[in-house]
Design an enzyme around this catalytic site. Structure first.
Site, PDB file in Angstrom:
ATOM      1  N   ALA A   1      -5.378  10.852   7.891  1.00  0.00           N
ATOM      2  CA  ALA A   1      -4.076  10.906   7.217  1.00  0.00           C
ATOM      3  C   ALA A   1      -3.013  11.363   8.215  1.00  0.00           C
ATOM      4  CB  ALA A   1      -4.161  11.868   6.045  1.00  0.00           C
TER       5      ALA A   1
ATOM      6  N   LYS B   1      -1.734  -0.910  -5.937  1.00  0.00           N
ATOM      7  CA  LYS B   1      -2.518  -1.370  -7.096  1.00  0.00           C
ATOM      8  C   LYS B   1      -2.589  -0.340  -8.214  1.00  0.00           C
ATOM      9  CE  LYS B   1      -6.982  -0.615  -4.834  1.00  0.00           C
ATOM     10  NZ  LYS B   1      -8.159  -1.301  -4.355  1.00  0.00           N
TER      11      LYS B   1
ATOM     12  N   VAL C   1      -2.497  -6.818  -4.045  1.00  0.00           N
ATOM     13  CA  VAL C   1      -2.236  -7.811  -2.996  1.00  0.00           C
ATOM     14  C   VAL C   1      -3.441  -8.748  -2.898  1.00  0.00           C
ATOM     15  CG1 VAL C   1      -1.818  -8.131  -0.524  1.00  0.00           C
ATOM     16  CG2 VAL C   1      -0.844  -6.146  -1.723  1.00  0.00           C
TER      17      VAL C   1
ATOM     18  N   GLU D   1     -17.266  17.274   4.563  1.00  0.00           N
ATOM     19  CA  GLU D   1     -16.442  17.937   3.535  1.00  0.00           C
ATOM     20  C   GLU D   1     -17.101  17.794   2.158  1.00  0.00           C
ATOM     21  OE1 GLU D   1     -12.295  16.619   4.102  1.00  0.00           O
ATOM     22  OE2 GLU D   1     -12.061  18.512   5.167  1.00  0.00           O
TER      23      GLU D   1
ATOM     24  N   GLY E   1       0.825  -1.205   0.000  1.00  0.00           N
ATOM     25  CA  GLY E   1       0.000   0.000   0.000  1.00  0.00           C
ATOM     26  C   GLY E   1       0.856   1.250   0.000  1.00  0.00           C
ATOM     27  N   ALA E   2       0.638   2.126  -1.007  1.00  0.00           N
ATOM     28  CA  ALA E   2       1.399   3.388  -1.080  1.00  0.00           C
ATOM     29  C   ALA E   2       0.458   4.562  -0.837  1.00  0.00           C
ATOM     30  CB  ALA E   2       2.086   3.513  -2.432  1.00  0.00           C
ATOM     31  N   GLY E   3      -0.341   4.446   0.246  1.00  0.00           N
ATOM     32  CA  GLY E   3      -1.161   5.575   0.690  1.00  0.00           C
ATOM     33  C   GLY E   3      -0.331   6.399   1.665  1.00  0.00           C
ATOM     34  N   TYR E   4      -1.000   7.138   2.538  1.00  0.00           N
ATOM     35  CA  TYR E   4      -0.295   8.025   3.475  1.00  0.00           C
ATOM     36  C   TYR E   4       0.671   7.239   4.359  1.00  0.00           C
ATOM     37  CZ  TYR E   4      -3.554  11.620   2.061  1.00  0.00           C
ATOM     38  OH  TYR E   4      -4.270  12.512   1.301  1.00  0.00           O
ATOM     39  N   ALA E   5       0.204   6.117   4.905  1.00  0.00           N
ATOM     40  CA  ALA E   5       1.025   5.357   5.851  1.00  0.00           C
ATOM     41  C   ALA E   5       2.172   4.641   5.131  1.00  0.00           C
ATOM     42  CB  ALA E   5       0.151   4.339   6.593  1.00  0.00           C
TER      43      ALA E   5
HETATM   44  C1  LIG Z   1     -13.028  12.463   1.282  1.00  0.00           C
HETATM   45  C2  LIG Z   1     -12.097  12.231   2.456  1.00  0.00           C
HETATM   46  C3  LIG Z   1     -11.576  13.337   3.148  1.00  0.00           C
HETATM   47  C4  LIG Z   1     -10.685  13.126   4.196  1.00  0.00           C
HETATM   48  N1  LIG Z   1     -10.160  14.235   4.821  1.00  0.00           N
HETATM   49  C5  LIG Z   1      -9.211  14.060   5.762  1.00  0.00           C
HETATM   50  C6  LIG Z   1      -8.543  15.199   6.334  1.00  0.00           C
HETATM   51  O1  LIG Z   1      -8.866  16.340   6.007  1.00  0.00           O
HETATM   52  N2  LIG Z   1      -7.561  14.973   7.243  1.00  0.00           N
HETATM   53  C7  LIG Z   1      -7.167  13.718   7.610  1.00  0.00           C
HETATM   54  O2  LIG Z   1      -6.222  13.587   8.416  1.00  0.00           O
HETATM   55  N3  LIG Z   1      -7.778  12.617   7.113  1.00  0.00           N
HETATM   56  C8  LIG Z   1      -8.791  12.751   6.194  1.00  0.00           C
HETATM   57  N4  LIG Z   1      -9.391  11.646   5.640  1.00  0.00           N
HETATM   58  C9  LIG Z   1      -8.981  10.280   6.077  1.00  0.00           C
HETATM   59  C10 LIG Z   1      -7.674   9.855   5.393  1.00  0.00           C
HETATM   60  O3  LIG Z   1      -7.756  10.083   4.006  1.00  0.00           O
HETATM   61  C11 LIG Z   1      -7.353   8.390   5.670  1.00  0.00           C
HETATM   62  O4  LIG Z   1      -7.305   8.208   7.057  1.00  0.00           O
HETATM   63  C12 LIG Z   1      -6.005   8.008   5.036  1.00  0.00           C
HETATM   64  O5  LIG Z   1      -6.126   8.002   3.631  1.00  0.00           O
HETATM   65  C13 LIG Z   1      -5.531   6.624   5.522  1.00  0.00           C
HETATM   66  O6  LIG Z   1      -4.254   6.391   5.006  1.00  0.00           O
HETATM   67  P1  LIG Z   1      -3.779   4.902   4.700  1.00  0.00           P
HETATM   68  O7  LIG Z   1      -2.383   4.993   4.191  1.00  0.00           O
HETATM   69  O8  LIG Z   1      -4.060   4.010   5.838  1.00  0.00           O
HETATM   70  O9  LIG Z   1      -4.752   4.403   3.530  1.00  0.00           O
HETATM   71  P2  LIG Z   1      -4.924   4.972   2.054  1.00  0.00           P
HETATM   72  O10 LIG Z   1      -4.516   6.381   1.961  1.00  0.00           O
HETATM   73  O11 LIG Z   1      -6.308   4.602   1.668  1.00  0.00           O
HETATM   74  O12 LIG Z   1      -3.895   4.092   1.213  1.00  0.00           O
HETATM   75  C14 LIG Z   1      -4.053   2.707   0.989  1.00  0.00           C
HETATM   76  C15 LIG Z   1      -3.284   2.357  -0.279  1.00  0.00           C
HETATM   77  O13 LIG Z   1      -3.339   0.942  -0.468  1.00  0.00           O
HETATM   78  C16 LIG Z   1      -3.668   0.654  -1.825  1.00  0.00           C
HETATM   79  N5  LIG Z   1      -4.337  -0.637  -1.837  1.00  0.00           N
HETATM   80  C17 LIG Z   1      -5.490  -0.975  -1.209  1.00  0.00           C
HETATM   81  N6  LIG Z   1      -5.770  -2.278  -1.396  1.00  0.00           N
HETATM   82  C18 LIG Z   1      -4.778  -2.782  -2.172  1.00  0.00           C
HETATM   83  C19 LIG Z   1      -4.478  -4.075  -2.683  1.00  0.00           C
HETATM   84  N7  LIG Z   1      -5.272  -5.123  -2.446  1.00  0.00           N
HETATM   85  N8  LIG Z   1      -3.354  -4.207  -3.426  1.00  0.00           N
HETATM   86  C20 LIG Z   1      -2.528  -3.168  -3.661  1.00  0.00           C
HETATM   87  N9  LIG Z   1      -2.747  -1.937  -3.193  1.00  0.00           N
HETATM   88  C21 LIG Z   1      -3.856  -1.742  -2.459  1.00  0.00           C
HETATM   89  C22 LIG Z   1      -4.567   1.817  -2.241  1.00  0.00           C
HETATM   90  O14 LIG Z   1      -4.572   1.979  -3.646  1.00  0.00           O
HETATM   91  C23 LIG Z   1      -3.891   2.989  -1.533  1.00  0.00           C
HETATM   92  O15 LIG Z   1      -2.864   3.546  -2.312  1.00  0.00           O
HETATM   93  C24 LIG Z   1     -10.315  11.810   4.594  1.00  0.00           C
HETATM   94  C25 LIG Z   1     -10.852  10.707   3.912  1.00  0.00           C
HETATM   95  C26 LIG Z   1     -11.734  10.902   2.856  1.00  0.00           C
HETATM   96  C27 LIG Z   1     -12.274   9.693   2.122  1.00  0.00           C
END
Ligand SMILES: Cc1cc2nc3c(=O)[nH]c(=O)nc-3n(C[C@H](O)[C@H](O)[C@H](O)COP(=O)(O)OP(=O)(O)OC[C@H]3O[C@@H](n4cnc5c(N)ncnc54)[C@H](O)[C@@H]3O)c2cc1C
Length: 389
Positions: free
Chosen positions: A311, A37, A80, A167, A9-13
């Site tokens: 995030a 993905k 994954v 939001e 996963g290349a999200g925030y974490a």
């Molecule tokens: C509309 C909206 C507004 C928000 N506003 C705020 C805000 O203002 N401030 C704040 O702090 N938080 C906010 N949040 C919450 C915040 O976005 C999440 O808490 C944050 O994205 C979590 O980070 P993460 O890395 O755990 O997951 P994610 O950022 O969701 O990253 C997960 C990654 O894993 C990848 N992935 C998932 N499944 C698979 C798989 N099976 N195989 C390969 N890759 C995969 C995804 O493509 C993604 O890149 C908001 C959320 C939303 C939906």
């Protein structure tokens, strides 16, 4: 020999974890593989903007390869499928990866609470693709209204009044009149309704600020139905516990998150909503070589309540996991997860926001909106993407 660290996963974490681990280590010490993905990193916190057409897809996506540049992190674009923590192997759709240390940062899924029809007949807002779908659908409702004059095409319902829901409502409140004008639809026919089961909107926010948010949104035509759960969704109709129904072609559900199934399926211990239980160093309970971070895990704060899925918390979990993987490799003392809470700001559309800064100062209006904007730029600077965005 270099230790192999696989980050899922290349999200925030996950992205922050990869970048921090890259900084802390040499290529002789570690091989870092980041799996995602899509080939892009999504600015999930901004998704409400492309969902209503206020921003474009390119404004909320960043190429992972260009963020990584020449760093020693290898990017694998794949999905994954499963994790075998005994064999220390991850199955991807197109290959397999073995690991010495694993980081699971796959985000979350939508929680539908078993409400009949909700999954089938609602939109969600967790990815750029979903934001695009919402935007196209809204445009289509307005574009085709003149053909059949169905009022349900002009009624937009957002389920859930947490961060994401509010939001989105704020963004819709500002953009729907603009879109109505574009498609020659009478503005006064448009209804924007926010339905929430809890007794108030924006739980966790200061009461005075919540009241400011509510008044601001109501002044822009938003109708709140609070303390009223959605009990069923059918095509074209939302049923509420009060017995009322809302005829609508657009139900957008933001009411909850749950863990990704791959975590529980791998046998990691989870709480009832499928998020992994982790120890104070962000490792999966009972697994000293697996870290589970971001929205995929569940951590209790010192006040006994879980940290919200944000995030802000996710990036700090990414940093903490990187430090603790390094400490584990070097047999050094590990660092307990102890996040710095910078407050929270929720936008209310194009010009306004409310929130707390540093947990003490309250902000509202344009100033709070600028604070929210600044937090985006701070994040982009952190991942080295300020000039690439
Ligand atoms: C509309 C909206 C507004 C928000 N506003 C705020 C805000 O203002 N401030 C704040 O702090 N938080 C906010 N949040 C919450 C915040 O976005 C999440 O808490 C944050 O994205 C979590 O980070 P993460 O890395 O755990 O997951 P994610 O950022 O969701 O990253 C997960 C990654 O894993 C990848 N992935 C998932 N499944 C698979 C798989 N099976 N195989 C390969 N890759 C995969 C995804 O493509 C993604 O890149 C908001 C959320 C939303 C939906």
């Amino acid at each position: 020999m270099a230790k192999k660290v696989v980050i899922l996963g290349a999200g925030y974490a996950g992205l922050v974890c990869a970048l921090e681990l890259n900084k802390l280590t040499t290529a002789q010490e570690v091989e870092i593989i980041l799996v995602n993905k899509h080939e892009y990193h999504q600015l999930v916190t901004q998704l409400h903007e492309p969902a209503v057409g206020a921003k474009e897809e390119k404004d909320v996506t960043l190429s992972i390869n260009s963020i990584l540049g020449a760093k020693k992190v290898k990017f694998v674009k794949d999905v994954v499928v499963s994790i075998d923590n005994e064999a220390k192997e991850v199955k991807l759709e197109n290959s397999k990866l073995s690991y010495d240390y694993l980081v699971v940062a796959l985000g979350s899924e939508t929680e539908y609470f078993g409400i009949p029809g909700l999954k089938e007949y609602s939109f969600t807002l967790k990815s750029v693709n979903q934001a695009n779908r919402i935007r196209e659908h809204i445009e289509n409702c307005l574009k085709t209204y003149s053909q059949d004059k169905k009022d349900s095409k002009l009624t937009f319902v957002v389920g859930g009044a947490g961060f994401t829901g509010i939001e989105l409502v704020g963004e819709l409140a500002d953009m729907l009149p603009v879109l109505a004008q574009k498609h020659n639809v009478p503005k006064d026919k448009i209804k924007l309704i926010n339905v929430e089961a809890a007794p108030m909107i924006l739980p966790g926010f200061d009461e005075e600020l919540v009241s400011v948010a509510k008044k601001s949104l109501e002044a822009r035509g938003v109708q709140f139905i609070i303390g009223t759960p959605v009990v069923q969704v059918e095509p074209g109709i939302v049923h509420l516990k009060s017995g009322d129904t809302i005829p609508t072609e657009t139900m957008i559900w933001t009411g909850g998150v749950r863990g990704v199934p791959v975590v529980a399926e791998a046998g990691f211990e989870t709480e009832p909503r499928g998020r992994a239980k982790v120890d104070e160093y962000m490792r999966a309970v009972g697994h000293e070589d697996v870290w589970i971070i971001g929205d995929s895990c569940f951590v209790l704060a010192p006040n006994g309540r879980p940290y919200p899925p944000t995030a802000q918390i996710s990036t700090q979990m990414g940093e903490n996991a990187a430090v603790n993987i390094y400490s584990t490799m070097k047999h050094m003392k590990k660092e307990k997860f102890d996040p710095v809470l910078l407050g929270a700001v929720a936008s209310l559309g194009r010009k306004e926001a409310i929130g707390s800064i540093g947990n003490k100062m309250k902000a509202k209006g344009w100033l709070a909106y600028r604070v929210k904007d600044a937090s985006k730029y701070r994040y982009l600077a952190k991942i080295g993407a300020l000039l690439k965005s």
